[in-house]
Design an enzyme around this catalytic site. Structure first.
Site, PDB file in Angstrom:
ATOM      1  N   THR A  70       0.851  -1.204   0.000  1.00 12.97           N
ATOM      2  CA  THR A  70       0.000   0.000   0.000  1.00 12.97           C
ATOM      3  C   THR A  70       0.884   1.252   0.000  1.00 12.97           C
ATOM      4  O   THR A  70       0.696   2.162  -0.807  1.00 12.97           O
ATOM      5  CB  THR A  70      -0.926  -0.004   1.241  1.00 12.97           C
ATOM      6  OG1 THR A  70      -1.737  -1.178   1.157  1.00 12.97           O
ATOM      7  CG2 THR A  70      -1.800   1.224   1.298  1.00 12.97           C
ATOM      8  N   ASN A 137      -5.412  -9.239  -8.007  1.00  9.14           N
ATOM      9  CA  ASN A 137      -5.625  -9.903  -6.715  1.00  9.14           C
ATOM     10  C   ASN A 137      -7.005 -10.533  -6.574  1.00  9.14           C
ATOM     11  O   ASN A 137      -7.208 -11.406  -5.744  1.00  9.14           O
ATOM     12  CB  ASN A 137      -5.403  -8.908  -5.565  1.00  9.14           C
ATOM     13  CG  ASN A 137      -6.154  -7.615  -5.759  1.00  9.14           C
ATOM     14  OD1 ASN A 137      -5.979  -6.925  -6.766  1.00  9.14           O
ATOM     15  ND2 ASN A 137      -6.991  -7.265  -4.821  1.00  9.14           N
ATOM     16  N   GLN A 165       0.756  -9.675  -6.013  1.00  3.22           N
ATOM     17  CA  GLN A 165       0.127 -10.999  -6.074  1.00  3.22           C
ATOM     18  C   GLN A 165       0.850 -11.928  -7.044  1.00  3.22           C
ATOM     19  O   GLN A 165       0.402 -13.049  -7.276  1.00  3.22           O
ATOM     20  CB  GLN A 165      -1.351 -10.869  -6.469  1.00  3.22           C
ATOM     21  CG  GLN A 165      -2.198 -10.144  -5.437  1.00  3.22           C
ATOM     22  CD  GLN A 165      -2.446 -10.968  -4.172  1.00  3.22           C
ATOM     23  OE1 GLN A 165      -2.108 -12.162  -4.095  1.00  3.22           O
ATOM     24  NE2 GLN A 165      -3.028 -10.342  -3.167  1.00  3.22           N
ATOM     25  N   SER A 185       5.264  -6.970  -1.748  1.00  3.06           N
ATOM     26  CA  SER A 185       4.878  -7.028  -0.336  1.00  3.06           C
ATOM     27  C   SER A 185       5.266  -8.386   0.219  1.00  3.06           C
ATOM     28  O   SER A 185       5.152  -9.400  -0.476  1.00  3.06           O
ATOM     29  CB  SER A 185       3.367  -6.829  -0.216  1.00  3.06           C
ATOM     30  OG  SER A 185       2.957  -6.946   1.128  1.00  3.06           O
ATOM     31  N   ALA A 186       5.709  -8.429   1.478  1.00  5.26           N
ATOM     32  CA  ALA A 186       6.211  -9.693   2.033  1.00  5.26           C
ATOM     33  C   ALA A 186       5.104 -10.681   2.406  1.00  5.26           C
ATOM     34  O   ALA A 186       5.213 -11.874   2.145  1.00  5.26           O
ATOM     35  CB  ALA A 186       7.074  -9.410   3.263  1.00  5.26           C
ATOM     36  N   HIS A 187       4.014 -10.176   3.003  1.00  5.33           N
ATOM     37  CA  HIS A 187       3.069 -11.130   3.619  1.00  5.33           C
ATOM     38  C   HIS A 187       2.185 -11.876   2.621  1.00  5.33           C
ATOM     39  O   HIS A 187       1.413 -12.733   3.012  1.00  5.33           O
ATOM     40  CB  HIS A 187       2.226 -10.434   4.699  1.00  5.33           C
ATOM     41  CG  HIS A 187       1.142  -9.530   4.197  1.00  5.33           C
ATOM     42  ND1 HIS A 187      -0.189  -9.868   4.264  1.00  5.33           N
ATOM     43  CD2 HIS A 187       1.181  -8.303   3.621  1.00  5.33           C
ATOM     44  CE1 HIS A 187      -0.922  -8.876   3.775  1.00  5.33           C
ATOM     45  NE2 HIS A 187      -0.111  -7.918   3.379  1.00  5.33           N
ATOM     46  N   THR A 223      13.172   4.791  10.604  1.00  3.43           N
ATOM     47  CA  THR A 223      14.054   3.647  10.817  1.00  3.43           C
ATOM     48  C   THR A 223      13.522   2.430  10.061  1.00  3.43           C
ATOM     49  O   THR A 223      12.334   2.127  10.120  1.00  3.43           O
ATOM     50  CB  THR A 223      14.137   3.329  12.328  1.00  3.43           C
ATOM     51  OG1 THR A 223      14.572   4.520  12.986  1.00  3.43           O
ATOM     52  CG2 THR A 223      15.110   2.194  12.614  1.00  3.43           C
ATOM     53  N   CYS A 309      -9.082  -5.616   2.040  1.00  4.14           N
ATOM     54  CA  CYS A 309      -9.108  -4.186   2.365  1.00  4.14           C
ATOM     55  C   CYS A 309     -10.486  -3.586   2.109  1.00  4.14           C
ATOM     56  O   CYS A 309     -10.796  -2.513   2.567  1.00  4.14           O
ATOM     57  CB  CYS A 309      -8.096  -3.415   1.520  1.00  4.14           C
ATOM     58  SG  CYS A 309      -6.740  -4.384   0.933  1.00  4.14           S
TER      59      CYS A 309
END
Ligand code: PMP
Length: 371
Positions: A70, A137, A165, A185-187, A223, A309
């Site tokens: 996002t 997606n 995706q 995106s990682a997840h 960070t 979402c």
């Protein structure tokens, strides 16, 4: 619990957890600190960054770590300094809304089978930014990024793609596609939640959306989420190395699932175009998608009626309307998305529950009608 909502999020891979643990415990320093502990973390972070670029064949791109796709899409669409935004009608809300936030984007329409409508391809101008995702997606259609880049670059436009995706489901080769910017995106591929990235070929064409730090080449202050980024790089490496096995696994499950659904009268969306193996979105002509989802949930089967979402606004799918579905048809849609740990038994459990719900509710409707 049978979990068939992997496009919303898929479990953490053991490789990702292993890579993260030291950075959640002993290696805790801030990568911007100049002491030895900080330098050690910085060097690990830079190796993870380089590994992601290597796995995506992106030697010429700079990687900006973000909190997820996002944020990466927002930076890509809002932070681009020049030109208009041209986006496909199937883009995720993070592209759609970022493009609408300050500009009136030009929309590249889809055809009813989910593919891009080339007959209505927008005429581009030098400096425009075209954004078309690698894989949708909702219904899983794959888009021809090499062709899109050839079309856009010939007119002096740049191309961004949201590959969220696609990672772990189809080959993602930045050089072969020719894209100027790419989101991940990682997840969605077995990494942790809360981390993603934007690859940029010409970072000087973008400006920051966050302020107060020089991290990430002055494009994303704050960070860095070090442990999460280590998990992201490890997950990407694992899914890249096992891609052929994963694809075979997904497509075997998809074949049996879709055959059974069609036999029950379901209409599969996006069937004509190339599609990833893990995603099946279908219209159930008889039952309401949300009702079906809730009944399946009661039977211990997790599926969705669209992007997580937007799950608060059922049936309000801009994407489904882009395929030409009526509001009524959009209410009858359900998405099943599988993961690497999905088994044939999970699909059988889903189908058994689905058939039982059908029998029960169709009978109830007939009784109500007679009554
Ligand atoms: N783009 C696409 C295509 C997605 O499917 C999603 C997740 N639904 C996102 C972006 C947003 O991803 P994240 O959760 O990492 O912000």
């Amino acid at each position: 619990m049978v979990y068939l909502d992997h496009n919303a999020s898929t479990p953490l891979l053991p490789e990702a957890l292993d890579a993260m643990l030291p950075f959640l415990t002993t290696h805790h320093a801030n990568p911007s600190s100049s002491h030895a502990s900080g330098r050690m973390v910085r060097s690990a972070l830079d190796s993870a960054r380089a590994q992601v670029c290597e796995d995506l064949n992106a030697p010429d791109h700079q990687l900006i770590i973000t909190s997820g796709a996002t944020e990466a899409n927002t930076l890509a669409l809002l932070g681009y300094k020049a030109g208009r935004r041209i986006i496909s009608a199937g883009e995720h809300d993070s592209v759609w809304e970022a493009a609408h936030a300050t500009h009136q984007p030009v929309i590249w329409p889809l055809m009813s089978d989910g593919r891009l409508d080339w007959d209505r391809a927008p005429v581009l101008m030098p400096g425009d930014l075209v954004s078309v995702m690698v894989v949708n997606n909702e219904f899983g259609t794959c888009y021809p990024l090499a062709e899109i880049c050839a079309y856009a670059h010939a007119q002096g436009a740049l191309v961004h793609t949201d590959a969220t995706q696609a990672l772990g489901k189809c080959a993602v080769d930045v050089m072969a596609m020719g894209v100027d910017a790419l989101t991940g995106s990682a997840h969605k591929m077995g990494g942790p939640k809360g981390v993603g990235f934007l690859l940029l070929k010409s970072p000087h064409l973008w400006s920051a959306r966050t302020f107060g730090g020089a991290q990430e080449f002055d494009l994303r202050a704050g960070t860095e989420p070090v442990a999460a980024m280590m998990g992201l790089a490890a997950a990407l490496r694992a899914v890249t190395r096992s891609l052929p096995t994963r694809q075979q696994h997904f497509s075997l499950l998809q074949q049996s699932l879709e055959q059974a659904l069609v036999a029950e009268g379901a209409i599969i969306l996006g069937q004509a175009g190339p599609r990833v193996g893990n995603t099946t979105m279908f219209i159930d002509p008889n039952l309401d998608g949300d009702m079906l989802r809730m009944q399946l949930d009661k039977c211990g089967v997790a599926v969705s009626s669209g992007a997580a979402c937007r799950s608060q606004t059922p049936g309000d799918s801009r994407i489904l309307r882009a395929l030409g579905l009526t509001a009524e048809q959009a209410q009858h849609v359900l998405r099943v998305s599988t993961g690497i740990d999905t088994t044939a038994e999970h699909i059988t459990t889903f189908l058994t529950a689905y058939r039982q719900i059908h029998q029960k509710w169709t009978r109830r409707e007939v009784i109500q009608h007679v009554g």
